[in-house]
Design a protein around this motif. Structure first.
Motif, short mmCIF file in Angstrom:
data_model
loop_
_atom_site.label_atom_id
_atom_site.label_comp_id
_atom_site.label_asym_id
_atom_site.label_seq_id
_atom_site.Cartn_x
_atom_site.Cartn_y
_atom_site.Cartn_z
N ALA A 298 27.13 54.65 -1.62
CA ALA A 298 25.58 55.52 -1.92
C ALA A 298 25.04 56.95 -0.10
O ALA A 298 24.67 58.05 -0.29
CB ALA A 298 24.03 54.88 -2.10
N LEU A 299 25.24 55.78 0.55
CA LEU A 299 24.57 56.42 1.92
C LEU A 299 25.51 57.57 2.01
O LEU A 299 24.97 59.09 2.97
CB LEU A 299 25.18 54.91 2.86
CG LEU A 299 23.69 54.21 3.56
CD1 LEU A 299 23.97 53.33 4.21
CD2 LEU A 299 22.78 55.35 3.97
N GLU A 300 26.26 57.36 1.46
CA GLU A 300 27.64 58.36 2.38
C GLU A 300 26.94 60.34 1.12
O GLU A 300 27.31 60.75 2.65
CB GLU A 300 29.15 58.21 1.49
CG GLU A 300 30.13 56.70 2.51
CD GLU A 300 30.14 57.55 3.31
OE1 GLU A 300 30.43 58.47 3.77
OE2 GLU A 300 29.88 56.56 4.45
N SER A 301 26.73 59.74 0.58
CA SER A 301 25.95 60.92 0.06
C SER A 301 24.89 61.11 -0.02
O SER A 301 23.90 62.85 -0.21
CB SER A 301 26.46 61.24 -2.10
OG SER A 301 25.88 60.00 -2.04
N ALA A 302 23.99 60.61 0.72
CA ALA A 302 22.84 61.17 1.29
C ALA A 302 22.61 61.55 1.99
O ALA A 302 22.55 62.25 2.55
CB ALA A 302 22.20 59.69 1.64
N GLY A 303 21.13 62.74 0.83
CA GLY A 303 20.52 64.11 2.22
C GLY A 303 18.96 63.32 3.27
O GLY A 303 19.27 63.75 4.46
N VAL A 304 19.30 61.85 3.30
CA VAL A 304 18.20 61.15 3.46
C VAL A 304 18.32 60.00 3.30
O VAL A 304 18.42 59.24 2.24
CB VAL A 304 16.41 61.93 3.41
CG1 VAL A 304 15.57 60.52 4.09
CG2 VAL A 304 16.37 63.06 4.07
N ALA A 305 18.21 59.01 4.56
CA ALA A 305 18.25 57.29 4.19
C ALA A 305 16.76 56.99 4.75
O ALA A 305 16.23 56.99 5.67
CB ALA A 305 19.10 56.82 4.85
N ILE A 306 16.00 55.84 3.72
CA ILE A 306 15.39 55.01 3.64
C ILE A 306 15.56 53.27 3.88
O ILE A 306 15.84 53.47 3.38
CB ILE A 306 13.68 55.16 2.20
CG1 ILE A 306 13.88 56.77 2.58
CG2 ILE A 306 12.98 54.25 3.03
CD1 ILE A 306 12.63 56.87 1.27
N PHE A 307 15.14 53.27 5.45
CA PHE A 307 15.44 52.24 6.14
C PHE A 307 14.70 51.40 6.14
O PHE A 307 13.22 51.22 7.00
CB PHE A 307 16.24 52.28 7.73
CG PHE A 307 16.81 50.54 8.21
CD1 PHE A 307 16.24 49.68 8.09
CD2 PHE A 307 16.79 50.56 9.38
CE1 PHE A 307 17.33 48.96 8.09
CE2 PHE A 307 17.56 49.75 10.26
CZ PHE A 307 17.38 48.82 9.76
N VAL A 308 14.49 50.60 5.41
CA VAL A 308 13.03 49.42 4.94
C VAL A 308 13.27 47.93 6.01
O VAL A 308 14.82 47.81 5.47
CB VAL A 308 12.99 49.29 3.55
CG1 VAL A 308 11.90 47.99 3.45
CG2 VAL A 308 12.94 50.29 2.20
N LEU A 309 12.20 47.72 6.44
CA LEU A 309 12.55 46.28 6.89
C LEU A 309 11.25 45.63 6.99
O LEU A 309 10.24 46.31 6.08
CB LEU A 309 12.01 47.19 9.04
CG LEU A 309 13.14 47.20 9.39
CD1 LEU A 309 13.07 48.38 10.63
CD2 LEU A 309 15.14 46.31 9.31
N ASP A 310 11.60 44.13 7.13
CA ASP A 310 9.96 43.81 6.88
C ASP A 310 9.02 43.22 7.47
O ASP A 310 10.00 42.46 8.60
CB ASP A 310 10.85 41.93 5.50
CG ASP A 310 9.55 41.21 5.69
OD1 ASP A 310 8.13 41.60 5.85
OD2 ASP A 310 9.77 40.75 4.49
N GLY A 311 8.00 43.37 8.27
CA GLY A 311 7.33 43.33 8.96
C GLY A 311 6.94 41.87 8.82
O GLY A 311 6.22 42.16 10.00
#
Ligand SMILES: Nc1nc2c(ncn2[C@@H]2O[C@H](COP(=O)(O)OP(=O)(O)OP(=O)(O)O)[C@@H](O)[C@H]2O)c(=O)[nH]1
Ligand SMILES: [Mg+2]
Length: 466
Positions: A298-311
Motif C-alpha cells: 500500500a505504501l508503494e502506491s500511496a501519494g501520501v502516507a500518514i505515520f501514526v504514533l501513540d503519544g
C-alpha cells in the motif's frame, strides 16, 4: 461546482417497469425532503440524513395537499461519488409518463430547475469526473438537441484558462516584439527591453498554470493515502474518524487489522482513497505477516502516507522499524508525501520520540485524538497541503485536457531554451525562434483545438436527463 439544483426525468418517455427522476446539486436532498414520506403514517424524512448510495422505500406526496402521487424507491448519493460529483437524489417511480411528470413538477415547485439537454453529463465533465472522450462516449448513445446555457458554461470554462495564460502571453509577446525589432533596427532606435527578465517572468506564469493543471488532475483522478504504523496506535480508529463511520474493526488487541481496508473520502474536494493497513511488527502469525506485506505494498502506491504514533506510550522498537521503512521511501529532503500523526493525546503524555522524529525534520507533525476528535481537521489540512505542494503550490485547480497540459509543457521547454540561448550569447534572431514556438504552443492551449463549437456540439447531442 454549481450552486443550483437541476432535475429531469432520466429514463425514456413512455411506459416502462420503472422511471427515474434525477436531481443533482447542493439542494437535491432538501428538494426531495419536501415530498418524500416513509412508513404507513407517511412520516416526513430529512433525506440528507439517509445513508448514501442506499435504496429507501416510501411515497411521494404533493406537499400542498398531502395527496399520494406514487410509491417509490429513493436513493441519495452524496458527492463526490456520483455521476455529476454533486449530491444526487434519484427517485424511481412506476414507469408511466403521468407519475413521472407529476414527480418532476413537484421537484421544480420545490426549488429545482429543469435540466438542459446533457446538463448532468456537462456537470460531470466540468466537475472533473469524466474527460471529454468519456463524455463523447456517453454521447454516442443518445440523440441530438442544442442549448444556449451549455455554450455559456463552456465559455466560462475556456475563458478562465485563457485569462490565466494572459500574463504569460503578454510577456512572450513583449520579448518577441523586441527581438524582432532589434533584428531590423539599430538598438538605440527602439525602446530597450530586459529580455532575460521578461522571459523569466513568462516562465513563472507558465509554471503556475502547469501546477494548476496538476491540481486539476488531482481533483479528477484522486489520490491514495496509506495509514501506517505499529499495531495498536489507532490506525483503524483514525480511518473510521476520517470516514465518519465505523468501517474498520477497532480493538485493544494488537494486530486487529490484518488486511488493507480501502474507502474513499472527499478531502477538501479531492477524492482520497484511504487505506487502513495492518500494524507493522515482527510476528509468527502467518495471516498477520501477509497483512504486513500488504501494508508495505500500500505504501508503494500511496501519494501520501500518514505515520501514526501513540503519544501515550514511549517509543517502541516497532515504531523505529516503521520509521526506517518510511525514511527509505519518503525521507529525502523536500519530499512532501508524509504526515506524522501523534494519536491518543487525550491520555497522559508519554511521548519521547525525539530520536525517531530527528529523521523527519521537514515532516509535519499533527497531534490528535480519535477518541476526543481533536486534531482531525488539522490532519486533513496537512494532508491537503502536501498534495498541493506536490502539484507545485497551485492556488486553484485548472481543468485542462492532457493535450493542453502537453502544449503547456512544450511552451515551457521553448521558453527555457530561449533563456539558455540568451545566456550563451546566441544571436537574437535565433532566440526569437524559440520565443515564437513558445507563443504558438500557448496559442494551442487557448486556441481553437478545443473550440466551443466542438464542446457545444458534443453536449448538445445528449437528451434531457443525461
Ligand atoms: N484513549 C485513546 N484510545 C485510542 C485512541 N485511538 C485509538 N484508541 C484505542 O487504541 C486501541 C487500538 O486502536 P486501533 O484503531 O484498533 O489501532 P490500530 O493501529 O488499527 O491497530 P492494529 O489494527 O492492531 O494495527 C483501541 O482500543 C482504541 O480504542 C485515542 O485517540 N485515545
Ligand atoms: Mg487496525
Amino acid at each position: 461546482m454549481y450552486d443550483d439544483t437541476i432535475t429531469a426525468i432520466a429514463t425514456p418517455v413512455g411506459e416502462g417497469g420503472i422511471g427515474v427522476v434525477r436531481l443533482s446539486g447542493p439542494e437535491s436532498a432538501e428538494v426531495a425532503s419536501r415530498m418524500f414520506r416513509r412508513g404507513v403514517r407517511l412520516r416526513p424524512v430529512d433525506v440528507e440524513t439517509l445513508e448514501s448510495h442506499r435504496l429507501y422505500y416510501g411515497h411521494i406526496v404533493d406537499p400542498s395537499d398531502g395527496r399520494i402521487i406514487d410509491e417509490v424507491m429513493l436513493t441519495r448519493m452524496a458527492a463526490p461519488r456520483t455521476y455529476t460529483r454533486e449530491d444526487i437524489v434519484e427517485i424511481s417511480c412506476h414507469g408511466g409518463p403521468v407519475p413521472l411528470r407529476e414527480v418532476l413538477r413537484l421537484t421544480i415547485e420545490s426549488g429545482a430547475r429543469e435540466a438542459e439537454p446533457g446538463e448532468f453529463t456537462l456537470r460531470a465533465f466540468l466537475n472533473g469526473r469524466i474527460d471529454l472522450s468519456q463524455a463523447e462516449a456517453v454521447m454516442a448513445v443518445v440523440s441530438s438537441r442544442t442549448s444556449e446555457s451549455l455554450e455559456m458554461a463552456v465559455n466560462e470554462l475556456r475563458g478562465k484558462l485563457t485569462g490565466r495564460l494572459q500574463p504569460a502571453r503578454e510577456a512572450l509577446l513583449e520579448a518577441l516584439a523586441y527581438l524582432d525589432a532589434a533584428a531590423d533596427f539599430p538598438e538605440d532606435e527602439i525602446p530597450s527591453v530586459d529580455v532575460p527578465d521578461v522571459l523569466k517572468r513568462s516562465e513563472t506564469y507558465l509554471r503556475e498554470v502547469l501546477a494548476s493543471s496538476r491540481m486539476g488532475l488531482l481533483y479528477r483522478e484522486g489520490v491514495q493515502i496509506a495509514i501506517v504504523g505499529r499495531p495498536n496506535v489507532g490506525k483503524s480508529s483514525l480511518m473510521n474518524t476520517l470516514l465518519r463511520s465505523d468501517r474498520a474493526i477497532v480493538t485493544e488487541i494488537a494486530g486487529t487489522t490484518r488486511d488493507v481496508i480501502t474507502e474513499t473520502i472527499n478531502l477538501r474536494g479531492i477524492p482520497a482513497t484511504l487505506q487502513d493497513t495492518a500494524g507493522i511488527a515482527e510476528t509468527e502469525d502467518v495471516v498477520e505477516r501477509i497483512g504486513i506485506d500488504r501494508s508495505r505494498q500500500a505504501l508503494e502506491s500511496a501519494g501520501v502516507a500518514i505515520f501514526v504514533l501513540d503519544g501515550s506510550q514511549p517509543l517502541a522498537q516497532e515504531d523505529r522499524q516503521v520509521g526506517q521503512l518510511l525514511a527509505q521511501r519518503f525521507g529525502s529532503a523536500g519530499d512532501r508525501r508524509l504526515v506524522i500523526a501523534v494519536n491518543k493525546r487525550d491520555l497522559p503524555d508519554r511521548f519521547d520520540h525525539a530520536e525517531l522524529l530527528d529523521q523527519f525534520d521537514e515532516t509535519p507533525i499533527i497531534e490528535l485524538s480519535t477518541v476526543a476528535g481533536t486534531g482531525i481537521d488539522q490532519l486533513e489540512d496537512s494532508v491537503y497541503e502536501c498534495l498541493v505542494a506536490q502539484a507545485g503550490e497551485a492556488r486553484e485547480p485548472a481543468m485542462v485536457t492532457l493535450r493542453q497540459q502537453q502544449a503547456l509543457s512544450r511552451a515551457l521547454e521553448h521558453v527555457h531554451a530561449a533563456r539558455a540561448a540568451l545566456a550563451e550569447g546566441v544571436p537574437q534572431d535565433l532566440v526569437a525562434v524559440d520565443v515564437r514556438s513558445a507563443m504558438l504552443a500557448v496559442g494551442e492551449i487557448t486556441g481553437e483545438q478545443v473550440s466551443e463549437s466542438i464542446l457545444t456540439e458534443i453536449f448538445s447531442r445528449f437528451c434531457i436527463g443525461k
